[in-house]
Design an enzyme around this catalytic site. Structure first.
Site, mmCIF file in Angstrom:
data_model
loop_
_atom_site.group_PDB
_atom_site.id
_atom_site.type_symbol
_atom_site.label_atom_id
_atom_site.label_comp_id
_atom_site.label_asym_id
_atom_site.label_seq_id
_atom_site.Cartn_x
_atom_site.Cartn_y
_atom_site.Cartn_z
ATOM 1 N N ARG A 75 36.672 43.790 32.292
ATOM 2 C CA ARG A 75 35.808 44.872 32.787
ATOM 3 C C ARG A 75 36.054 46.113 31.941
ATOM 4 O O ARG A 75 37.182 46.629 31.905
ATOM 5 C CB ARG A 75 36.147 45.209 34.240
ATOM 6 C CG ARG A 75 36.105 44.011 35.201
ATOM 7 C CD ARG A 75 34.685 43.742 35.653
ATOM 8 N NE ARG A 75 34.582 42.498 36.411
ATOM 9 C CZ ARG A 75 34.380 42.429 37.719
ATOM 10 N NH1 ARG A 75 34.285 43.530 38.427
ATOM 11 N NH2 ARG A 75 34.266 41.261 38.311
ATOM 12 N N GLU A 103 35.876 49.109 32.379
ATOM 13 C CA GLU A 103 35.882 50.272 33.274
ATOM 14 C C GLU A 103 36.410 51.469 32.504
ATOM 15 O O GLU A 103 37.464 51.390 31.901
ATOM 16 C CB GLU A 103 36.851 50.040 34.447
ATOM 17 C CG GLU A 103 36.789 48.678 35.054
ATOM 18 C CD GLU A 103 36.269 48.714 36.470
ATOM 19 O OE1 GLU A 103 35.779 49.783 36.869
ATOM 20 O OE2 GLU A 103 36.328 47.674 37.129
ATOM 21 N N ARG A 114 44.684 51.079 40.389
ATOM 22 C CA ARG A 114 44.274 49.759 40.899
ATOM 23 C C ARG A 114 43.187 49.090 40.060
ATOM 24 O O ARG A 114 42.580 48.125 40.490
ATOM 25 C CB ARG A 114 43.857 49.872 42.364
ATOM 26 C CG ARG A 114 42.704 50.768 42.561
ATOM 27 C CD ARG A 114 42.682 51.342 43.962
ATOM 28 N NE ARG A 114 41.522 52.190 44.031
ATOM 29 C CZ ARG A 114 40.370 51.817 44.557
ATOM 30 N NH1 ARG A 114 40.233 50.647 45.116
ATOM 31 N NH2 ARG A 114 39.360 52.649 44.545
ATOM 32 N N HIS A 115 42.931 49.623 38.869
ATOM 33 C CA HIS A 115 41.963 48.998 37.964
ATOM 34 C C HIS A 115 42.630 48.570 36.659
ATOM 35 O O HIS A 115 43.439 49.310 36.101
ATOM 36 C CB HIS A 115 40.829 49.964 37.612
ATOM 37 C CG HIS A 115 39.849 50.140 38.720
ATOM 38 N ND1 HIS A 115 39.944 51.181 39.605
ATOM 39 C CD2 HIS A 115 38.767 49.406 39.073
ATOM 40 C CE1 HIS A 115 38.948 51.072 40.481
ATOM 41 N NE2 HIS A 115 38.226 50.012 40.186
ATOM 42 N N GLU A 173 40.123 47.199 48.361
ATOM 43 C CA GLU A 173 39.332 45.964 48.372
ATOM 44 C C GLU A 173 40.048 44.879 47.582
ATOM 45 O O GLU A 173 40.541 45.130 46.490
ATOM 46 C CB GLU A 173 37.970 46.260 47.717
ATOM 47 C CG GLU A 173 37.090 45.040 47.576
ATOM 48 C CD GLU A 173 35.996 45.261 46.537
ATOM 49 O OE1 GLU A 173 35.290 46.285 46.599
ATOM 50 O OE2 GLU A 173 35.875 44.401 45.640
ATOM 51 N N SER A 207 35.329 40.190 46.893
ATOM 52 C CA SER A 207 33.887 40.287 47.168
ATOM 53 C C SER A 207 33.354 38.874 47.225
ATOM 54 O O SER A 207 33.808 38.013 46.460
ATOM 55 C CB SER A 207 33.128 40.972 46.040
ATOM 56 O OG SER A 207 33.430 42.308 45.993
ATOM 57 N N ARG A 211 45.631 42.557 42.505
ATOM 58 C CA ARG A 211 45.571 43.365 43.744
ATOM 59 C C ARG A 211 46.233 42.635 44.907
ATOM 60 O O ARG A 211 46.823 43.254 45.778
ATOM 61 C CB ARG A 211 44.122 43.696 44.081
ATOM 62 C CG ARG A 211 43.541 44.718 43.128
ATOM 63 C CD ARG A 211 42.256 45.268 43.676
ATOM 64 N NE ARG A 211 41.667 46.193 42.724
ATOM 65 C CZ ARG A 211 40.535 46.829 42.931
ATOM 66 N NH1 ARG A 211 39.864 46.639 44.061
ATOM 67 N NH2 ARG A 211 40.072 47.657 42.037
HETATM 68 P P1 AMO Z 1 34.013 41.944 42.143
HETATM 69 O O1 AMO Z 1 33.442 42.627 40.952
HETATM 70 O O2 AMO Z 1 34.030 42.725 43.410
HETATM 71 O O3 AMO Z 1 33.178 40.611 42.469
HETATM 72 O O4 AMO Z 1 35.461 41.433 41.805
HETATM 73 C C1 AMO Z 1 36.188 40.634 42.739
HETATM 74 C C2 AMO Z 1 37.596 41.171 42.928
HETATM 75 O O5 AMO Z 1 38.266 41.191 41.665
HETATM 76 C C3 AMO Z 1 39.145 42.298 41.593
HETATM 77 N N1 AMO Z 1 38.762 43.168 40.483
HETATM 78 C C4 AMO Z 1 39.614 43.925 39.763
HETATM 79 N N2 AMO Z 1 40.946 44.069 39.822
HETATM 80 C C5 AMO Z 1 41.530 44.899 38.959
HETATM 81 N N3 AMO Z 1 40.860 45.620 38.032
HETATM 82 C C6 AMO Z 1 39.521 45.504 37.925
HETATM 83 N N4 AMO Z 1 38.853 46.199 36.997
HETATM 84 C C7 AMO Z 1 38.830 44.629 38.823
HETATM 85 N N5 AMO Z 1 37.545 44.290 39.009
HETATM 86 C C8 AMO Z 1 37.520 43.409 40.010
HETATM 87 C C9 AMO Z 1 39.026 43.035 42.923
HETATM 88 C C10 AMO Z 1 37.661 42.611 43.411
HETATM 89 O O6 AMO Z 1 37.543 42.691 44.815
HETATM 90 N N6 AMO Z 1 31.438 37.743 41.127
HETATM 91 C C11 AMO Z 1 31.990 38.548 42.196
HETATM 92 C C12 AMO Z 1 32.799 37.719 43.167
HETATM 93 C C13 AMO Z 1 31.971 36.740 43.974
HETATM 94 O O7 AMO Z 1 30.984 37.154 44.601
HETATM 95 O O8 AMO Z 1 32.321 35.556 44.014
HETATM 96 C C14 AMO Z 1 32.848 39.635 41.577
HETATM 97 O O9 AMO Z 1 33.256 39.581 40.442
HETATM 98 O O10 AMO Z 1 40.047 42.577 43.788
#
Ligand code: AMO
Length: 434
Positions: free
Chosen positions: A211, A213, A219-220, A357, A360, A408
């Site tokens: 990602r 970001e 937490r990212h 969170e 998802s 997480r």
């Molecule tokens: P989402 O984008 O919410 O959903 O990602 C799912 C979970 O992955 C973790 N996560 C991260 N952890 C750390 N750093 C990040 N940048 C990061 N991005 C995401 C979080 C988050 O809740 N395809 C959907 C899932 C699905 O519907 O099956 C998805 O990627 O804990």
């Protein structure tokens, strides 16, 4: 080294060769001690200067801290030794000498800042409380894999170099693929969905997601580990049941197999396996709860996403793992199915720890025409996703699933203040190596 004995296995009466790192040297004059550390623990080696060969004493006491050594000798009872036994050495070999200047102190007597620790992870993981995090992470993932197998899942591995993103265009890392534009995959989303329509039906994957970001938060990460689940003939409720099972299994695996590691982290008392069902709040109920506290500057209305602050307010109210269900369709991705009786409300859900969170998920749109409409509504070109959409023309069952952030999960399980603590070599805005 065939004849090596781990320090934890050295019993009084044995003649052993232990190999490890020089943890500490204490020279008290006539007598001196070296503490040797290996992956199982530590052991004291005693040097009585008048009674031992001068060369042996000199080699031992001149070895720098953190050098790798092998010591052969007799193990004896010694109640004053830290582990109740000590080795009286016959020989000591310095196998790999350490520089006397160390970038951080593995004995933990001198604290180091996180960036210094991350730059020197090898030395950092010589500390039992840091090593423990990664042993716990491994045990949690092992328990998760076992629990997925018990649910009848097949483990899959999907490409990390892809032609399209799924979780929002701005978060994509572009790469060059033989002169063609490509991206690092943000989620195995589309591939895991394609597999529920295959003969496999129920699948899981544990792998990296990327990602781009921009924000730097505790937490990212820019590269995270996603624990993904997808099942044919499941609706969003059944997917939530599976999610609860997997998260509890991770905690149970750690409780069963990692008592020493929890002790190293000083967590034996506070570590608890979540019990009971995780409460399931609708998005509307969540908004009401948050607004009722009056703790946010503004009142949240239908369609608002939950800010970090809103998540904290709600987490404090609920106080345990919980789900938020029935999100507005407009703030969930194109692949999430809307409720049949109300297209404004989706089957999308999030699973939350009180502090953030974790997951998802949702039921997916499996009807070809609706799926293609959803792409258009989100401003995505369905043609770029033809490899995915066309399989929905050849018998795609109803299905549901979710993605759980691996770091997480560990961060919240162990109460770590920064997600980077749960990754060996984190990738963030500032960090591309090691
Ligand atoms: P989402 O984008 O919410 O959903 O990602 C799912 C979970 O992955 C973790 N996560 C991260 N952890 C750390 N750093 C990040 N940048 C990061 N991005 C995401 C979080 C988050 O809740 N395809 C959907 C899932 C699905 O519907 O099956 C998805 O990627 O804990």
């Amino acid at each position: 080294m065939d004849d090596r004995t781990y320090t934890a296995d050295a019993e009084p009466g044995d003649t052993v060769t232990v190999a490890g790192w020089v943890h500490e040297i204490r020279d008290l004059g006539g007598i001196a001690f070296i503490i040797i550390r290996d992956t199982t623990g530590k052991i004291q080696v005693k040097f009585e200067k008048d009674e031992m060969d001068d060369d042996l004493v000199e080699t031992g006491l001149n070895a720098h801290r953190e050098s790798v050594v092998a010591v052969t000798g007799d193990v004896e009872d010694e109640e004053r030794a830290p582990t109740g036994v000590e080795i009286v050495p016959d020989s000591l070999d310095v196998i790999a000498e350490a520089d006397p200047e160390l970038p951080l102190d593995p004995s933990g007597k001198v604290d180091a800042e996180l960036p210094t620790r991350l730059d020197n992870r090898t030395l950092d993981l010589r500390k039992p409380e840091v090593k423990a995090i990664f042993e716990i992470r491994a045990a949690a993932l092992e328990a998760v894999r076992d629990a997925f197998r018990d649910l009848g899942c097949t483990e899959i591995n999907t490409p990390k170099i892809v032609a399209t993103g799924t979780e929002g265009g701005t978060e994509l890392f572009p790469i060059t693929y033989f002169g063609q534009e490509a991206f690092m995959n943000q989620s195995p989303q589309l591939f895991k969905q394609l597999m529920v329509g295959s003969g496999l039906e129920r699948v899981f994957e544990i792998g990296p997601i990327f990602r781009a970001e921009e924000h730097n938060t505790p937490r990212h990460l820019n590269e995270a580990t996603s624990i993904d689940f997808e099942s044919a003939f499941y609706d969003h409720r059944e997917a939530m049941d599976a999610c609860e099972t997997i998260v509890k299994a991770a905690y149970e695996g750690v409780a069963e197999n990692c008592q020493d590691q929890l002790e190293a982290l000083d967590m034996t008392e506070e570590f608890e396996v979540p019990d009971g069902d995780f409460p399931r709040l609708t998005y509307e109920e969540a908004l009401e709860k948050i607004n009722a506290t009056g703790e946010l500057d503004e009142v949240l209305v239908w369609g608002d996403d939950l800010s970090t602050e809103a998540e904290h307010v709600l987490g404090d109210e609920v106080g345990e793992h919980y789900f938020i269900t029935d999100w507005p369709s407009e703030i969930k991705p194109f692949y999430i199915k809307d409720h049949d009786d109300d297209a404004e409300v989706s089957t999308g859900f999030d699973m939350m720890h009180p502090s953030m969170e974790l997951v998802s998920g949702g039921q997916r749109e499996h009807r070809y025409d609706k799926l293609v409409d959803g792409f258009e509504q989100q401003g995505l070109d369905p043609e770029a996703f033809e490899y995915y959409t066309k399989m929905f023309k050849y018998g795609m069952p109803p299905h549901a699933g979710w993605g759980l952030g691996g770091e997480r999960l560990i961060m919240t399980m162990l109460g770590l203040g920064n997600i980077r603590e749960a990754v060996l070599f984190p990738r963030d805005r500032q960090r591309l190596s090691p």
